[in-house]
Design a protein around this motif. Sequence first.
Motif, PDB file in Angstrom:
ATOM      1  N   SER A  92       8.892   6.750  15.055  1.00 42.88           N
ATOM      2  CA  SER A  92       9.596   6.854  13.785  1.00 42.88           C
ATOM      3  C   SER A  92       9.831   5.445  13.262  1.00 42.88           C
ATOM      4  O   SER A  92      10.125   4.537  14.035  1.00 42.88           O
ATOM      5  CB  SER A  92      10.928   7.572  13.984  1.00 42.88           C
ATOM      6  N   TRP A 139      11.758  16.920  12.224  1.00 44.07           N
ATOM      7  CA  TRP A 139      10.735  15.877  12.336  1.00 44.07           C
ATOM      8  C   TRP A 139       9.676  16.077  11.263  1.00 44.07           C
ATOM      9  O   TRP A 139       8.513  16.331  11.547  1.00 44.07           O
ATOM     10  CB  TRP A 139      10.115  15.893  13.736  1.00 44.07           C
ATOM     11  N   THR A 140      10.078  15.931  10.014  1.00 47.50           N
ATOM     12  CA  THR A 140       9.176  16.208   8.897  1.00 47.50           C
ATOM     13  C   THR A 140       8.220  15.049   8.656  1.00 47.50           C
ATOM     14  O   THR A 140       8.429  13.944   9.141  1.00 47.50           O
ATOM     15  CB  THR A 140       9.970  16.448   7.607  1.00 47.50           C
ATOM     16  N   VAL A 178       4.907  14.750   9.362  1.00 46.52           N
ATOM     17  CA  VAL A 178       3.696  14.577  10.171  1.00 46.52           C
ATOM     18  C   VAL A 178       2.502  15.139   9.401  1.00 46.52           C
ATOM     19  O   VAL A 178       2.505  16.307   9.023  1.00 46.52           O
ATOM     20  CB  VAL A 178       3.838  15.277  11.543  1.00 46.52           C
ATOM     21  N   ARG A 220       0.329  17.497  14.736  1.00 42.64           N
ATOM     22  CA  ARG A 220       0.832  18.820  14.367  1.00 42.64           C
ATOM     23  C   ARG A 220       0.553  19.832  15.478  1.00 42.64           C
ATOM     24  O   ARG A 220       1.420  20.635  15.830  1.00 42.64           O
ATOM     25  CB  ARG A 220       0.150  19.306  13.080  1.00 42.64           C
ATOM     26  N   MET A 264       2.941  19.730  18.317  1.00 43.39           N
ATOM     27  CA  MET A 264       4.216  20.381  18.007  1.00 43.39           C
ATOM     28  C   MET A 264       4.060  21.893  18.011  1.00 43.39           C
ATOM     29  O   MET A 264       4.910  22.625  18.511  1.00 43.39           O
ATOM     30  CB  MET A 264       4.743  19.910  16.647  1.00 43.39           C
ATOM     31  N   ALA A 289       8.156  25.169  16.341  1.00 45.64           N
ATOM     32  CA  ALA A 289       7.542  24.597  15.138  1.00 45.64           C
ATOM     33  C   ALA A 289       7.703  25.562  13.967  1.00 45.64           C
ATOM     34  O   ALA A 289       7.577  26.773  14.134  1.00 45.64           O
ATOM     35  CB  ALA A 289       6.068  24.307  15.391  1.00 45.64           C
ATOM     36  N   ASP A 336       6.908  22.718   7.307  1.00 41.49           N
ATOM     37  CA  ASP A 336       7.518  21.495   6.782  1.00 41.49           C
ATOM     38  C   ASP A 336       7.701  21.643   5.273  1.00 41.49           C
ATOM     39  O   ASP A 336       6.731  21.680   4.517  1.00 41.49           O
ATOM     40  CB  ASP A 336       6.586  20.319   7.114  1.00 41.49           C
ATOM     41  N   TRP A 354       1.319  22.231   7.309  1.00 36.64           N
ATOM     42  CA  TRP A 354       2.068  21.275   8.138  1.00 36.64           C
ATOM     43  C   TRP A 354       3.344  21.885   8.700  1.00 36.64           C
ATOM     44  O   TRP A 354       4.077  22.559   7.979  1.00 36.64           O
ATOM     45  CB  TRP A 354       2.392  20.018   7.319  1.00 36.64           C
ATOM     46  N   HIS A 388       6.647  21.379  11.782  1.00 34.87           N
ATOM     47  CA  HIS A 388       7.384  20.377  12.546  1.00 34.87           C
ATOM     48  C   HIS A 388       8.409  21.061  13.429  1.00 34.87           C
ATOM     49  O   HIS A 388       8.745  22.232  13.214  1.00 34.87           O
ATOM     50  CB  HIS A 388       8.081  19.386  11.615  1.00 34.87           C
ATOM     51  N   ASP A 446      12.420  20.502  15.345  1.00 34.68           N
ATOM     52  CA  ASP A 446      13.658  19.746  15.231  1.00 34.68           C
ATOM     53  C   ASP A 446      13.878  18.998  16.537  1.00 34.68           C
ATOM     54  O   ASP A 446      13.466  19.453  17.609  1.00 34.68           O
ATOM     55  CB  ASP A 446      14.851  20.665  14.973  1.00 34.68           C
TER      56      ASP A 446
END
Length: 152
Positions: free
Chosen positions: A8, A26-27, A29, A35, A38, A70, A73, A95, A97, A99
């Motif tokens: 990050s 965790w947006t 990506v 991806r 996750m 997941a 996003d 996409w 993500h 948390d």
Amino acid sequence: MNYWLMKSEPDEASILDLQRAGTLPWTGVRNYQARNFMRDDMQLGDGVLFYHSSCPEPGIAGLAEVCSAAYPDATQFDPESPYFDPKSKPEVPRWLHVDVRWRETTRLLSLKAMREAPELAGMQVLQRGSRLSITPVTPAEWQAVLKRLHAA
DNA sequence: GCCAACGTTGGC
DNA sequence: GCCAACGTTGGC
């Protein structure tokens, strides 16, 4: 139970931001391999090495854990977002993500120190040309990092 | 700001 | 399906 290293940029989300927030989505990506990690391989409670990248002192800055499955996003559908993806359809979100929950803010294990640690030589994030923002970490690497983070 | 390395795009 | 061109990442 798996282990991960997640990058990050502290300007966007630092370990202290995560500590304040408790959990963060965790947006942003936008890489298929990351991806898929996750989506397919992460499990609740997986350990996360929180890595600061693109900053004056890159390195591992804390510990976190995966705390959701997941899910889509939202930023991909927001034209105002830098992560907007006009080619992604709400019916078929491209996409996803997870948390992430804060566990510990540690001293910094710098990239330099990581490179100097023989037990960490095989870490995917340290391999030549590695750019993936999410990489798997072996149990041995996880243990070696914890040992170094908690050493005096 | 530079640039090596890698991923994605799109013409053919 | 190839591959050149382009964009991005991220350390330095």
